[in-house]
Enzyme design. Structure first.
Site, short mmCIF file in Angstrom:
data_model
loop_
_atom_site.label_atom_id
_atom_site.label_comp_id
_atom_site.label_asym_id
_atom_site.label_seq_id
_atom_site.Cartn_x
_atom_site.Cartn_y
_atom_site.Cartn_z
CE LYS A 159 -2.05 -1.23 3.70
NZ LYS A 159 -1.38 -2.16 4.23
NE ARG A 206 -4.46 -1.18 10.06
CZ ARG A 206 -3.44 -0.85 9.26
NH1 ARG A 206 -3.22 0.53 8.66
NH2 ARG A 206 -2.51 -1.47 9.34
NE ARG A 256 7.92 -2.40 6.54
CZ ARG A 256 6.76 -2.41 6.41
NH1 ARG A 256 6.29 -1.70 5.15
NH2 ARG A 256 5.91 -2.50 7.41
NE ARG A 271 6.36 -0.33 10.36
CZ ARG A 271 5.49 -0.20 9.60
NH1 ARG A 271 5.47 0.34 8.47
NH2 ARG A 271 4.07 -0.83 9.94
NE ARG A 330 2.15 -4.95 11.26
CZ ARG A 330 3.07 -4.64 10.33
NH1 ARG A 330 4.21 -5.32 10.68
NH2 ARG A 330 3.18 -3.99 9.39
#
Ligand code: AP5
Length: 216
Positions: free
Chosen positions: A13, A88, A127, A160, A171
């Site tokens: 996204k 969300r 990531r 992160r 998540r």
């Protein structure tokens, strides 16, 4: 043009929002980025959000809705925006409809980016993100030239705190339970289009463009 990008964590996204900003002059409204900024600055809101984000849970609806309402009131959203990571929950989607009606604005399309869970875990656990400019890297497939330093701005490249495997799986559970129902919500309203999030980033951007031009 106003758009919503839907999709699980790691679907792309943020990556595709950047493309829409560059190519379609839209403003990216990312609730994840806004919340991380609030955490960095240790504002009251940031402190409230911190524990939820660390645990891979959603920040309470009223906190996020207030943030979006404020952001959409700024002048730069006048010519079009892309909502990245919002709404969300069904409650957030309903609040958004009310808010947009008040502002006499419409969402032209809700784009759902689809990627299987195993691919998402591998993308997110690798990531790495620049602390300063937000540019993303991957620990195996897209490393910075100098380890730990951003190619673009020289900032420190970090992981992160919610990109650890256990939190990523949490998540994904939260996505399936609380966000996935939005697919039916927007399908029933005739607003939903889907795009595969697998393949190279540029080809996904082209597929999105085709949908925006009504040719796919
Ligand atoms: P947020 O920051 O929104 O995180 P997310 O939805 O989990 O999304 P990500 O940023 O992880 O993934 P993405 O889909 O943007 O993928 P990206 O393009 O980065 O939210 C974080 C937290 O904030 C939430 O958990 C929650 O606590 C809170 N929050 C935020 N909004 C909220 C709301 N509305 N309500 C309540 N709480 C909220 O790509 C991922 C990686 O994959 C990158 O490394 C990228 O380079 C790579 N990649 C992208 N495309 C491809 C491709 N095609 N092939 C291979 N790799 C790819």
């Amino acid at each position: 043009m106003n758009l919503i990008l839907l999709g699980p964590p790691g679907a792309g996204k943020g990556t595709q929002s950047k493309y829409l900003v560059d190519q379609h002059a839209l403003v990216q409204v990312s609730t994840g980025d806004m919340l991380r900024e609030a955490r960095k600055n240790q504002t009251e809101l940031g402190k409230k959000a911190e524990a939820f984000m660390r645990a891979g849970k959603l920040v309470p609806d009223e906190v996020v809705i207030g943030l979006v309402e404020e952001r959409l009131s700024l002048a730069d959203c006048k010519n079009g925006f892309v909502l990245d990571g919002f709404p969300r929950t069904v409650a957030q989607a309903e609040e958004l409809s009310v808010l947009l009606e008040k502002k006499q604005k419409k969402i032209q399309m809700v784009l759902s980016i689809e990627v299987a869970d195993d691919e998402l875990v591998s993308r997110l656990s690798g990531r790495r993100v620049c602390k300063e400019c937000g540019r993303t890297y991957h620990s195996l497939f897209s490393k910075p030239i100098v380890q730990g330093i951003c190619d673009k701005c020289g900032g420190v490249v970090i992981q992160r705190d919610d990109d650890r495997e256990e939190t990523i799986r949490q998540r994904l559970r939260v996505y399936n339970e609380q966000t996935y129902p939005l697919i039916s919500f927007y399908k029933e309203r005739g607003m939903l289009r889907t795009v595969s999030g697998i393949g190279d980033i540029a080809s996904i951007s082209r597929a999105i463009d085709a949908l925006l031009q009504g040719t796919a």
